[in-house]
Structures are given as C-alpha cells and as structure tokens.
Write an enzyme that holds these catalytic residues in place. Structure first.
Site, PDB file in Angstrom:
ATOM      1  N   LYS A 121      42.658  10.225  32.341  1.00 31.16           N
ATOM      2  CA  LYS A 121      41.990  11.496  32.039  1.00 31.16           C
ATOM      3  C   LYS A 121      40.517  11.270  31.744  1.00 31.16           C
ATOM      4  O   LYS A 121      40.142  10.248  31.172  1.00 31.16           O
ATOM      5  CB  LYS A 121      42.622  12.127  30.794  1.00 31.16           C
ATOM      6  CG  LYS A 121      43.903  12.868  31.076  1.00 31.16           C
ATOM      7  CD  LYS A 121      44.200  13.870  29.955  1.00 31.16           C
ATOM      8  CE  LYS A 121      45.520  14.559  30.239  1.00 31.16           C
ATOM      9  NZ  LYS A 121      46.660  13.855  29.669  1.00 31.16           N
ATOM     10  N   GLU A 134      58.118   5.844  30.184  1.00 29.13           N
ATOM     11  CA  GLU A 134      57.715   5.765  28.772  1.00 29.13           C
ATOM     12  C   GLU A 134      58.226   6.952  27.957  1.00 29.13           C
ATOM     13  O   GLU A 134      58.624   7.985  28.520  1.00 29.13           O
ATOM     14  CB  GLU A 134      56.196   5.661  28.641  1.00 29.13           C
ATOM     15  CG  GLU A 134      55.447   6.881  29.140  1.00 29.13           C
ATOM     16  CD  GLU A 134      54.058   7.022  28.519  1.00 29.13           C
ATOM     17  OE1 GLU A 134      53.951   7.075  27.269  1.00 29.13           O
ATOM     18  OE2 GLU A 134      53.088   7.130  29.280  1.00 29.13           O
TER      19      GLU A 134
HETATM   20  N1  PSU Z   1      46.991   9.533  28.558  1.00 30.05           N
HETATM   21  C1  PSU Z   1      47.588  10.634  29.071  1.00 30.05           C
HETATM   22  N2  PSU Z   1      48.814  10.981  28.601  1.00 30.05           N
HETATM   23  C2  PSU Z   1      49.465  10.258  27.660  1.00 30.05           C
HETATM   24  C3  PSU Z   1      48.836   9.075  27.135  1.00 30.05           C
HETATM   25  C4  PSU Z   1      47.611   8.769  27.606  1.00 30.05           C
HETATM   26  O1  PSU Z   1      47.008  11.297  29.931  1.00 30.05           O
HETATM   27  O2  PSU Z   1      50.600  10.615  27.263  1.00 30.05           O
HETATM   28  C5  PSU Z   1      49.572   8.262  26.113  1.00 30.05           C
HETATM   29  C6  PSU Z   1      50.247   7.062  26.792  1.00 30.05           C
HETATM   30  O3  PSU Z   1      51.462   6.777  26.124  1.00 30.05           O
HETATM   31  C7  PSU Z   1      49.238   5.944  26.540  1.00 30.05           C
HETATM   32  C8  PSU Z   1      48.733   6.304  25.159  1.00 30.05           C
HETATM   33  O4  PSU Z   1      49.799   4.654  26.575  1.00 30.05           O
HETATM   34  O5  PSU Z   1      48.629   7.713  25.178  1.00 30.05           O
HETATM   35  C9  PSU Z   1      47.404   5.648  24.866  1.00 30.05           C
HETATM   36  O6  PSU Z   1      47.082   5.811  23.519  1.00 30.05           O
HETATM   37  P1  PSU Z   1      45.839   5.009  22.887  1.00 30.05           P
HETATM   38  O7  PSU Z   1      44.618   5.565  23.566  1.00 30.05           O
HETATM   39  O8  PSU Z   1      45.905   5.316  21.426  1.00 30.05           O
HETATM   40  O9  PSU Z   1      46.056   3.562  23.193  1.00 30.05           O
END
Ligand code: PSU
Ligand code: MN
Length: 300
Positions: free
Chosen positions: A157, A23
């Site tokens: 996390k 990604e």
């Molecule tokens: N969690 C992490 N590192 C990240 C992300 C999430 O520990 O970089 C990033 C990933 O790209 C994930 C996105 O798909 O955040 C999720 O965002 P949201 O909660 O807005 O869907």
C-alpha cells in the site's frame, strides 16, 4: 509441541503436493466481521479449486497452527483482542499460551517450520514514510531477507514509502517478480510509477526462479507482485488523497510501533468504506488463484 500441522496439510506435504499458506492478521486486524471470515473461507476454496491445499496459519493457545479448521477461522474473525504477532512477539505469545494473529513475517516463520513454500496474502509491510526519522521498517522485510517462503501479494500500500521499500529489498537480496507487469502494483492500484526488473508471464516461470534461488542455497523469500484486477482497482488520486489524510491523522495522534500499520489500514478503510473493502477482498482472491498455480508448478 510448538507447531501443529493439520493432517491434510501434512499428508500433502509428505506426498509433494502443493500447499499454500495464508495469514491471520488479515482476518483479525485487516477486515471487519463477518467479511473477514467469509473472505478467509472463500480464499481457501479458491486455493482448492486451483489444485492446492490451503493452510491458514495462526497461534491458538500458544501453539503455531498450520492449517486451521473453519471453526478456528471463524473464531479468529470474531474474537476480540487477538494480538498481532510479528517475529519479536512470537515467543511471548507462545509461552503465555495465548491466541495470536500472524503477520506476513510470522506466517513465513511458521510456514517454513511446516515446510510450506508458497504463501498468499494481500499486501506486505515495508519501509514507512518518514522512516529516516522513525526507523519504522516492517519486520516483514527482514523475514523476506532470511526465510525461504515465496509471498504472493498485490504489492504494498502507498501508506508506505514504496521506493525505499524496493531499495531495502534490493539490499537484502529479495527478488521482486512482477506477474505480467513491469511495474510495482500498489495494492488498490495497478500502478506506482516504480519499475520492476523482472516481469514473469507464467506460474512456471516464477516457480523456476524460486527453485533456482533455493537450490543454489540463496536463502530468503521471493515476492510475487500480482496487480489487482483492473475492474476492482480504485482511482489513484482518490485513494492517494485518503492515504495522505490517514498519515496526517497518525502523525497528529502520535501513533507508533506495531500500531502504525493497523491504524493506517483502519483509517483508509473507514474513509472509503465499501469501496476499499471490496477491492481488498478481490485482490486476495486474485492472489489465491496465482499462488495455487505457482505452488502446483513448484511441486512438478
Ligand atoms: N498491509 C496490508 N494489509 C495488511 C498488512 C499490511 O495492506 O493486513 C498486515 C500484514 O499482516 C503485515 C503487517 O505483515 O500488517 C505489517 O505490520 P507492520 O508494518 O507492523 O510490520
Ligand atoms: Mn512498524
């Protein structure tokens, strides 16, 4: 028109050789420059050393690219204002011919379009703490429910509500496979206190389960939860304290919507600077080694 597959990636796919998707939100929004670029390039190298072709995914001038060049990766790491693109953002960014960093959800979408089955990242999005009130559930989980890509991560996390995230995945029929563990890892830590139903001991065992799922027509993703190597794990009481502070800051500032996750990630990074960044990098490398092996077994 909407999708551009790197020729090397296309050739591997045509010859049933292993390819691993990566990604770009982790590059543009997850780590500072230049460590982000250095990490992304090292991850590609590790994937190659383990027998697969890397395909870093992002949106360049409105085109979904599966397999960026090193120069393009450098640009994703450097350029300011690259949008974080999840499923709902994708059509707009494409139509406006902009650059976009793909989240787990969008990377899965583009990987599936290209025919890539295995995707390596650090951590996935999930059900946020307080989602009972805010409805904040990452689009990553819906994508895992429907899109046929296996995602290797170090769990999620603890900024998230991990028990609710597991419940949601169960409802949506997404298998969560622990690699050599019976416990959901929580990114910086090996432990979360949450038991998993399936412990897998080899890449082959994982590839067999993925194959069985898709050959039976059970659409959707699979999560492979690979704990951070012990020597890089952070002490739990330390990191949980940092996360609680970050959550309190977000509440006080009224952060909402797509900004919540980047805000929390940045706050955690700032409060632990040095320590968490190195752990983050090392767990992605560890996932890259496993992902390449799973992709290789899947192609056999
Ligand atoms: N969690 C992490 N590192 C990240 C992300 C999430 O520990 O970089 C990033 C990933 O790209 C994930 C996105 O798909 O955040 C999720 O965002 P949201 O909660 O807005 O869907
Ligand atoms: Mn959200």
């Amino acid at each position: 028109m909407y999708l551009k597959v790197n020729p090397e990636v296309q050739k591997a796919l045509d010859n049933n050789q292993p390819v691993v998707a990566l990604e770009s939100t982790i590059i543009s929004h997850g780590m500072p420059y230049p460590q982000n670029v250095e990490t992304a390039l090292n991850v590609e190298k590790i994937i190659r050393e383990n027998g697969a072709v890397p395909a870093t995914i992002g949106i360049i001038d409105g085109v979904c690219v599966a397999g960026m060049t090193p120069d393009e990766i450098e640009e994703f790491g450097k350029r300011k204002g690259i949008a974080k693109v999840s499923r709902r953002d994708l059509p707009v960014i494409v139509a406006k011919k902009q650059w976009g960093a793909t989240t787990v959800a969008t990377t899965m979408i583009v990987a599936a379009m290209a025919g890539i089955k295995v995707f390596v990242t650090g951590g996935i999005g999930g059900v946020h703490r307080g989602a009972q009130q805010t409805f904040d559930i990452s689009a990553d989980l819906q994508e895992l429910a429907h899109t046929n890509v296996a995602v290797v991560c170090a769990g999620a996390k603890a900024i998230l509500d991990l028990p609710l995230t597991l419940e949601y995945l169960e409802t949506q029929g997404v298998p969560v496979l622990g690699y050599k563990t019976k416990e959901l890892p929580s990114f910086y830590s090996i432990h979360s206190g949450l038991e998993l139903d399936y412990e897998m001991d080899s890449p082959k065992e994982i590839a067999d389960a993925i194959k069985a799922k898709w050959e039976m027509g059970l659409n959707g993703g699979v999560i492979i939860a690979n704990p951070i190597p012990k020597e890089y794990a952070l002490e739990e009481s330390f990191i949980n304290g940092v996360i609680d502070e970050a959550l309190a800051d977000a509440n006080k500032k009224g952060v909402h919507g797509k900004d919540v996750t980047p805000f929390l990630l940045a706050a955690v990074k700032d409060k632990t600077e040095g320590k968490s960044l190195n752990s983050n990098i090392q767990l992605v490398y560890n996932n890259a080694r496993l992902g390449a092996k799973i992709a290789t077994e899947y192609c056999k």
